[in-house]
Design a protein around this motif. Structure first.
Motif, mmCIF file in Angstrom:
data_model
loop_
_atom_site.group_PDB
_atom_site.id
_atom_site.type_symbol
_atom_site.label_atom_id
_atom_site.label_comp_id
_atom_site.label_asym_id
_atom_site.label_seq_id
_atom_site.Cartn_x
_atom_site.Cartn_y
_atom_site.Cartn_z
ATOM 1 N N THR A 1 -5.771 -1.488 1.356
ATOM 2 C CA THR A 1 -4.746 -2.188 2.138
ATOM 3 C C THR A 1 -5.286 -2.540 3.512
ATOM 4 O O THR A 1 -5.128 -3.666 4.003
ATOM 5 C CB THR A 1 -3.497 -1.304 2.293
ATOM 6 N N GLY B 1 0.824 -1.206 0.000
ATOM 7 C CA GLY B 1 0.000 0.000 0.000
ATOM 8 C C GLY B 1 0.856 1.252 0.000
ATOM 9 O O GLY B 1 0.557 2.229 -0.678
ATOM 10 N N LEU B 2 1.957 1.178 0.746
ATOM 11 C CA LEU B 2 2.806 2.362 0.859
ATOM 12 C C LEU B 2 3.657 2.614 -0.371
ATOM 13 O O LEU B 2 4.026 3.751 -0.655
ATOM 14 C CB LEU B 2 3.733 2.224 2.078
ATOM 15 N N ASN C 1 -4.815 2.951 0.086
ATOM 16 C CA ASN C 1 -4.667 2.858 1.539
ATOM 17 C C ASN C 1 -5.867 2.198 2.182
ATOM 18 O O ASN C 1 -5.737 1.354 3.070
ATOM 19 C CB ASN C 1 -4.462 4.252 2.141
#
Lengths: 315, 555
Positions: free
Chosen positions: A301, A245-246, A298
């Motif tokens: 996730t 996600g990051l 985000n």
């Protein structure tokens, strides 16, 4: 759960609104102006006429209000440069960036997770150090330079891969052709992504393999493959999912440079061109789209956590 | 043992990282051109056409060229720059075109004659021309293009300021037009060859020409030697021979323009053989290309000169002694050697030596002489103060110098800064991105000195860049005002014979060399690199394109 989603989505929308305000005022108040006006040969008379044509003689607050009014109805305005609707330009370029990013992500995960597991299992050995060293190396290489180097090697000295673009000019679509064009930009971008995956997988695995159940599994006489990949990795996946996600924003950022070096017709190139030409509406369109992607990723996730680890519940 | 091995590994790693960083930096320096330049485009050059080798050619060849961004197919669009010009040059025709000797030759026009008072040009048109959609081309298209697009001030068409002397265009018959001028203008036929393409009235009538994306971005209709067959945004533009073209056909059946934003990638593509031809302006790349056995590199002059402008709205820069001192202080030979790797010549004035008939070499020159510079400053009333800075009436000679990030501008500006500091002039150099630079220097005229260049048609008429009327608002960037020069430039436009023009422009050059409205730096040499089997006239890219039917593609 549904209440959680509502909160997250409204937070996301608020973030997007703030991003749009910040970006709009930053680009409009920054020095310079649309390339049509900032032409070295233009006269004061031409600049004045063009400022009026592009509506830039109106106050910036009024222009933002007009932009926002359109945007909430799905109209992102027209490019100041080509006059094409921004929505159309994004629809044209976005899928190409998705192809490059998705291919890179899959390739990176396929290489990065096994390497990370290997480094964790052989912690402290020369394999571990080699893998860690390579990751640091990958992080330090500027991607435009690596791109040019790969071009020189694989396309000039040993001409086996095409240098630029997404397909051979003038030919019809073919999957083989696409994969050939994809190879170099994907590899370049992967080198940039790989360190994140490898290092994160390694540390997640290091945490997990020291746990009791792994020792038990080993004691039961299970093979190393089953212990590490079926038992330990399953539990290490939660933090790995978080890093995926990051790294989506890093991936999109990296694609800006890589798309320019390899002439990949994606959003990164659109963004660079729009920024160079001060094509305000296109810059806004790209920013909002990328912002939305990051926010959605985000949220997704977080939701994937609950699938990977049923103990995680959002109330 | 273990310790020494890890020390070895560490040192190798450090060495590698240093090498990578250095290589990364140098690679970056050659790669700072913006996607679309603010200036005008490639321009005619001096050498005459090389006779194409008589050899068996490939009929119906495909060649691949490059452009650095998505084009706009409307040649007058204010957002069309260097990325569009090589493509519109093939899709459209002007009334005239460039010969390989840079004189205007017939294109849509067959001949042109000025009236006795020089205020009207009568131009006869071809009668056998069809637009690519089958409609006939007539005088109405010329009238429409000029009256409704170029001369409409609200539209601010690209390059339209070149035609301020034109009042209107009148159709006399379907095959004859008259250009009615406000003042006599002997260079009109030259300027008509300079990106002044004719657009189809039947498509544009009643439309906003900049918003007509169905034409500008999708399906242009032209009279040119090629027609657009396919355009993939961000990828390539494919043109094919126009079957109805009036000018005959050559070897090249198909021209593909790959859209490649990065110049390094363009060079790599040329070296791998996937591009047929590129223009190279970066002197750092030239030697590399010249040593490649598969390529032909034609060095050509460009009607282009680099200069330093001093803001002459400030009284201090109105003193000619100060301007001369500042030019004596610059070692132009060293800049050419160091920054341009020798690809350039010291400029003596605004008229390029490639215009052999008009170029006047017998003018005042300013060989590098810092001592002379200092004594001229002293004559102008400057004295070194206790800080080592030249000072007049208590005011130190301090110069703000913005430099735009484009090509060699920053490097050259840094050298000028060093040379001036050697004679006691304080220079504050500010490096800014190209777009902001144009805003500051051209739009706001907020600078003391700045280094840039002009590119213009191969013609001695430089009125637009020097006349008092264009000071402050037009192309007279330094804001130089001199009624005597104004008069000469107006006389040059009125001159009827070449002899008269030669005389006037000789005087112009004498005056500009003494007065230094701009400090003249250098005329660059550029290169056109092609694959060995592609034979093109030895001129700049754009002029070569006007002669694409003469290109030879060898087997």
């Amino acid at each position: 759960m549904s209440r959680y989603l509502v909160v997250r989505v409204s937070q996301g929308l608020l973030t997007l609104l703030l991003v749009s305000i910040l970006t709009f005022f930053l680009i409009n108040l920054a020095p310079g102006g649309p390339s049509a006006i900032m032409n070295f040969q233009s006269t004061a008379e031409q600049r004045e006429a063009l400022t009026k044509q592009l509506g830039l003689d109106k106050p910036v607050v009024q222009r933002y209000a007009e932009w926002l009014g359109g945007a909430v109805q799905g109209d992102l305005g027209n490019s100041l440069d080509s006059k094409q609707p921004v929505g159309e330009l994004l629809a044209e370029r976005f899928p190409n960036t998705v192809i490059l990013s998705a291919a890179t992500l899959i390739f990176t995960l396929m290489i990065g997770i096994p390497l990370g597991v290997l480094a964790a299992v052989k912690r402290g050995s020369w394999i571990d150090r080699l893998i860690t060293f390579m990751s640091t190396f990958g992080m330090a290489i500027p991607e435009f330079w690596l791109g040019i180097l790969l071009i020189i090697f694989f396309a000039v000295i040993h001409p086996i891969l095409p240098i630029s673009g997404m397909m051979t000019a003038g030919s019809d679509f073919s999957l083989v052709d696409l994969i050939k064009h994809l190879a170099l930009p994907m590899f370049t971008l992967s080198i940039l992504m790989l360190p994140n995956i490898v290092r994160f997988t390694r540390s997640a695995m290091v945490d997990v393999i020291s746990l009791d159940y792994v020792r038990t599994a080993k004691a039961k006489g299970l093979g190393a493959y089953r212990v590490f990949f079926q038992h330990a990795l399953r539990n290490a996946l939660v933090p790995i999912a978080a890093i995926v996600g990051l790294i989506v924003p890093i991936l999109l950022g990296g694609s800006v440079v890589v798309e320019n070096v390899f002439g990949w017709p994606g959003m990164g190139r659109l963004a660079v061109q729009a920024a160079t030409n001060r094509d305000y509406t296109v810059v806004m369109g790209v920013t909002i789209l990328v912002g939305a992607i990051v926010i959605v990723t985000n949220i997704l996730t977080d939701l994937i956590y609950t699938v990977l680890d049923p103990r995680i519940r959002y109330e | 043992m273990k310790k020494s091995r890890s020390a070895l590994t560490a040192s190798i790693a450090i060495l590698l990282i240093i090498a990578l960083t250095l290589a990364g930096c140098s690679s970056n320096s050659g790669n700072n051109e913006p996607a679309a330049s603010g200036g005008a485009a490639s321009v005619p050059a001096s050498e005459s056409a090389s006779a194409p080798a008589e050899s068996e050619g490939v009929q119906d060849a495909t060649i691949t060229l490059a452009t650095n961004a998505d084009p706009n197919f409307n040649p007058w669009s204010p957002t069309g720059f260097v990325e569009s010009e090589p493509i519109t040059e093939l899709l459209f025709d002007g009334l005239t075109a460039w010969g390989t000797d840079y004189q205007p030759i017939p294109a849509l026009a067959t001949d042109w004659t000025p009236s006795d008072d020089g205020l009207t040009w009568t131009i006869n048109l071809r009668t056998d021309v069809k637009w690519s959609d089958g409609e006939p081309f007539t005088a109405d298209d010329v009238v429409y293009t000029f009256n409704e697009i170029v001369l409409k001030k609200d539209l601010a068409a690209a390059n339209s300021s070149n035609f301020v002397a034109v009042d209107k265009v009148v159709a006399v018959s379907p095959s004859q037009v008259q250009f009615v001028l406000k003042q006599a203008w002997s260079s009109l036929p030259n300027y008509l060859a300079w990106f002044a393409k004719i657009l189809p009235k039947h498509i544009f009538e009643g439309q906003d020409p900049w918003n007509l994306t169905s034409f500008n971005k999708e399906k242009p209709v032209g009279t040119g030697s090629y027609v657009l067959t396919k355009y993939m945004a961000g990828q390539y533009v494919e043109l094919e021979r126009n079957p109805n073209y009036f000018g005959g056909t050559g070897d090249v059946a198909k021209v593909v323009f790959n859209i490649v934003p990065d110049i390094n990638s363009q060079v790599a593509q040329l070296m791998s053989g996937s591009l047929s031809m590129i223009t190279v302006e970066d002197p750092n790349l030239m030697d590399n290309l010249k040593s490649n056995p598969n390529l032909t590199v034609n060095e050509v002059s460009d009607n282009n000169y680099y200069w330093v402008a001093l803001d002459q709205s400030q009284p201090r820069f109105q003193d000619v002694k100060l301007r001369q001192a500042l030019l004596y202080a610059i070692d132009r030979e060293s800049i050419i050697k160091g920054v341009l790797k020798g690809y350039g010549k010291v400029a003596t004035g605004p008229i390029n030596p490639m215009m052999e008939k008009f170029y006047n070499p017998n003018v005042q020159t300013y060989a590098y002489d810092p001592e002379k510079a200092k004594s001229l400053l002293e004559e102008a009333g400057y004295k070194l103060n206790s800080d080592g800075i030249m000072e007049k009436d208590g005011e130190p000679l301090e110069i703000d110098m913005p430099a735009g990030q484009y090509g060699t501008l920053v490097q050259a500006s840094q050298l000028v800064q060093q040379y001036w500091q050697k004679i006691g002039v304080k220079v504050n150099l500010q490096v800014i991105d190209w777009n902001s630079y144009v805003q500051r220097v051209v739009s706001n005229r907020d600078y003391d000195a700045t280094l840039c260049w002009w590119r213009a048609p191969v013609d001695p008429d430089i009125l637009a860049y020097y006349h008092s009327n264009s000071a402050g608002t037009g192309n007279n960037i330094p804001g130089y005002k001199n009624p005597a020069l104004d008069k000469l430039l107006e006389d040059g436009r009125k001159a009827k014979t070449e002899e008269e023009r030669v005389k006037v422009y000789n005087d112009v050059q004498t005056m500009t060399a003494e007065e230094l409205p701009y400090l003249y730096l250098w005329n660059p040499t550029i290169a056109v690199a092609t694959q060995k089997n592609l034979i093109v006239p030895k001129t700049t890219f754009i002029v070569a394109e006007d002669h694409i039917t003469e290109w030879k593609v060898l087997k």
